[in-house]
Each structure stands twice: as structure tokens, then as C-alpha cells.
Design a protein around this motif. Sequence first.
Motif, short mmCIF file in Angstrom:
data_model
loop_
_atom_site.label_atom_id
_atom_site.label_comp_id
_atom_site.label_asym_id
_atom_site.label_seq_id
_atom_site.Cartn_x
_atom_site.Cartn_y
_atom_site.Cartn_z
N LEU A 150 -71.28 105.51 87.55
CA LEU A 150 -72.14 105.03 86.33
C LEU A 150 -73.57 105.45 86.65
N TYR A 151 -74.08 105.37 87.87
CA TYR A 151 -75.68 105.67 88.29
C TYR A 151 -76.11 106.89 87.62
N ARG A 152 -77.10 106.90 87.04
CA ARG A 152 -78.01 107.95 86.57
C ARG A 152 -79.14 108.25 87.30
N GLU A 153 -79.34 109.27 88.09
CA GLU A 153 -80.36 109.92 88.75
C GLU A 153 -81.81 109.55 87.76
N GLY A 154 -82.75 108.98 88.03
CA GLY A 154 -84.07 108.93 87.50
C GLY A 154 -84.20 107.57 86.58
N CYS A 155 -82.93 106.80 86.58
CA CYS A 155 -82.84 105.42 85.70
C CYS A 155 -83.39 104.51 86.76
N THR A 156 -83.88 103.44 86.41
CA THR A 156 -84.17 102.33 86.97
C THR A 156 -83.32 100.93 86.45
N TYR A 157 -83.01 100.14 87.24
CA TYR A 157 -82.02 99.09 86.73
C TYR A 157 -82.51 97.73 87.16
N ARG A 158 -82.30 96.82 86.14
CA ARG A 158 -83.04 95.43 86.49
C ARG A 158 -81.77 94.45 86.74
N LYS A 159 -80.81 94.87 86.53
CA LYS A 159 -79.61 93.72 86.68
C LYS A 159 -78.31 94.32 86.73
N ALA A 160 -77.41 93.69 87.57
CA ALA A 160 -76.09 94.42 87.71
C ALA A 160 -74.93 93.33 87.81
N GLY A 161 -73.83 93.65 87.39
CA GLY A 161 -72.68 92.23 87.46
C GLY A 161 -71.39 93.04 87.49
N VAL A 162 -70.66 92.11 88.10
CA VAL A 162 -69.07 92.58 88.24
C VAL A 162 -68.18 91.61 87.30
N VAL A 218 -54.94 86.43 91.23
CA VAL A 218 -55.28 87.92 91.65
C VAL A 218 -55.85 88.76 90.32
N ALA A 219 -56.46 89.73 90.55
CA ALA A 219 -57.33 90.57 89.54
C ALA A 219 -56.54 91.90 89.26
N ALA A 220 -56.33 92.29 88.22
CA ALA A 220 -55.68 93.66 88.01
C ALA A 220 -56.82 94.52 87.80
N ALA A 221 -57.97 94.20 87.30
CA ALA A 221 -58.96 95.40 87.04
C ALA A 221 -60.44 94.59 87.09
N VAL A 222 -61.30 95.43 87.46
CA VAL A 222 -62.77 95.16 87.52
C VAL A 222 -63.62 95.94 86.76
N GLN A 223 -64.59 95.45 86.20
CA GLN A 223 -65.52 96.03 85.64
C GLN A 223 -67.11 96.07 86.07
N VAL A 224 -67.61 97.17 86.05
CA VAL A 224 -69.19 97.23 86.79
C VAL A 224 -70.20 97.29 85.45
N SER A 225 -71.14 96.46 85.62
CA SER A 225 -72.30 96.69 84.32
C SER A 225 -73.50 96.95 85.27
N LEU A 226 -74.31 97.95 84.63
CA LEU A 226 -75.59 98.06 85.13
C LEU A 226 -76.64 97.91 83.98
N HIS A 227 -77.80 97.34 84.26
CA HIS A 227 -78.63 97.15 82.95
C HIS A 227 -79.80 97.56 83.13
N ALA A 228 -80.19 98.64 82.29
CA ALA A 228 -81.60 99.42 82.81
C ALA A 228 -82.84 98.77 82.51
#
Length: 425
Positions: A335-347, A289-299
Amino acid sequence: MAPHFALVDVNNFYVSCERVFNPRLEGVPVVVLSNNDGCAVARSNEAKALGIPMGAPWFQMRELARRHRVRVLSSNYELYGDMSGRVVAILRAFSPDLEVYSIDESFLDVAPVLALHGGGSSLGQAIRHRIRQWVGLPVCVGLAPTKTLAKLANHLAKRHPGFGGVCDWAALPAPEQAAWMSGVGVGEIWGVGRRLEPKLQALGLHTVRDLCRADADFLQARFGVVLARVASELRGMPCLDLDTLAEPRQQIIVSRSFGHPVAALAPLQEALAMHAAHAAEKLRADGSVAAAVQVSLHAHPFRTGERHEGAVTLPQPTDDTRLLIRAVRAAAARLYREGCTYRKAGVLLFGLSARERPQGELFDFGEAGRERSARLMAVMDGINRAYGPDTLRSAASGLERPWRMRSGRRSPRYTTCWEELPVVS
């Protein structure tokens, strides 16, 4: 000294998997591309002969591929993973003491079974024949008293047809062993690589034999205990045992590039929901089981290197897909920023621990809710194992998924997807 270890390695693994189901690829140059059809991650011998390097970007080799009629394919990781599992299952029938070193390589402890097969060469040929007959993949086998020598023997078996695909190092006379060692560069040694090669060459250590004859105390003082152990292994003194017990994972990462830049929040959340679901499947397979989760968004574009990250501590450790999706969607919204485009996302799932009892904090409370969660997740996993990944999935991960990676050249998933099974008419 009799061989103790065998290293079994599938030749040009990704390309060989493709050739099993498409015989037209035999004898022609073949290149397999990375995620999003970016660069070469596998090449047939014919493609190597054309000078196509590993990691070559597709846009740079497009003209060469057209001129020489190179067959170019997208990565089919589902197929490769399944074929790897079939090879490992065959190897376990030869020896239960096995270390899966990578998707296409495994070490075996062969000492207890050598006599049953009439020696190292006979055992190696039996392994090659069975894998070729049952799975269709070509392999080479190196056998030796140590793991490092088994790697060297496998290197020789691959590159010198006279071995017939099997090199039993212990069966070679000492002068022949010395000659082979003198003909292999020090950078080819397992555990040395290209980074250390120039430093060793500067000290006059150019070949495997040079390193084998070097003073162990000098190597340890100059480069550390790892290289000293490598030299000892080359002299036939075992320093490395089989790693047959996998350490419990400390974290689980699922991360993918988009097929094209994504600017809106909704598709970002869909992609992250899919990643969370796949991570949850791995979590449950490990019994964790997991106690925490991290999200990453690559611009986007790549050159900016900008990344937005955020972690969420869960109310209680969980392996429930729905709770993990809820967490990553909320993190993405922050985390999302309006006007920013993203190339990759991860969990990233972390804070992992063994699942000792069904977790709480579901849509209702109490033992009944926890048991429903465990049953539902078991049903999801069972259906997806039986009928293919994502057969049953959360609606939060989207239906059309236009953001998915490009894989326009992918071959069918012949062994894991009913809809893509080959049809003989």
C-alpha cells in the motif's frame, strides 16, 4: 411500583480518575485531551463553568487555560480502563445481573436485593459509599422501574444536590415526578438526543412530560418503534431488558494517529505491527481466531481525506501475533506510496470465529507447532497482564517508536505499570 433497575454513573469519569491519585486537582478546573492532545474529551465542573465546551480543540483554549490556570492532561486510557474494571467488580457484588453500558456507566437489576438493603435509596447510598471508599471515585445512582426512567433519575441525582447523589424515582410522589419531568428538556432523554429534539419540539413536545403523554401510535408512525418504546418506558412500562450477554465480536479494530506525519515505510510497518499485536491480544481474550486482516493508511494532511486500504486473507484462521504481524507488514509494503506522508494507521481483524482447536500454518507444520504457538501466546499474554502492556513484544513493533501519539501531559499509569506506581517516602 418498586425500582427494578439502577444506573450507576461515575461523575466526570476521566477527571475523577486523575483526582484519585492527585488530590491537588480537587476543586480546580481540569481538562483531559483526546489522542495526540487534540481536543477536550472530559472536563471538570470547574472547567465547564469557564465555558470550555466538549470537543474544544486545545489550540483554541490554550490562552483561556493559561489565564484561569486550567490543569490540562493527556488521556490515560490504561488508567481509566483499569479503574472502570474495579468499579464493575464492586457492582457485581451488589447484583450479579449487570450490563456494562459504557466505561463509566452500568445498569443493575436490583429487584432481588432491594429488601436486603432496606429500599432503593439505602441501596444507592451503599453503592456510592463502597465505590468511594474502595476506589475513590464519586458516583451517582438512579433507580426506577425501567431503564429509561433510571437514566432520568440518574440525570436528576447528578444535577440536584438535594438528592444526595441517589434518586429513587419510585419513591417520589406522582406530583413530584410530573414536576421533575416538566423541568427536563426532551433532548436530555436517553434514546432521543439532540438530533430528534428539534423535530419533537416542532410538534409541541418540549419536555420529558410532553413525550410521556404523547400518543404511542402517533410516535411509532412518525418516528419508529424505538421512540414509542422510550415513551412507554417513561410511563413505567418496561420495554428494555438488561443486556447481560455480550454478542461475539464480528471484527476488532486498532487504529491510532501518529504524533507527527510519517513518510517512510519502516515506521509505518512498526506502528502496524504494534496494532496487530494489540488486536491479537483482544482476539485471544475472546477465544477467537481471525480469517483476514485489513490495513488502512490515512494520508496527511487531514483535508485530503486520502486513504490507502488493503485486505489479506490468511492461509488459515489464526490468533498468533507473529502471523498477523507478518500479514500487516506485507500489506503495508504493497500500500505504501513513496513521497506520501501519513497521519494515521490502523489494523482491522475480521472473519472472526470461535477457536475450536489450535491453528496450523506456523513456522513448522503438525501438532507440535500448533501447540508451541498456543503456549507462546499464553506466555506473552500472561507476562503482559502481570507486568503491563508491551512488556514482552515483537521486535517488529520497534523500540524507540518516535511515531507514537503525543501524550506529553499524561499522568502516571498508577494501577497497571510497576515503574509508575506512586512512591511514599
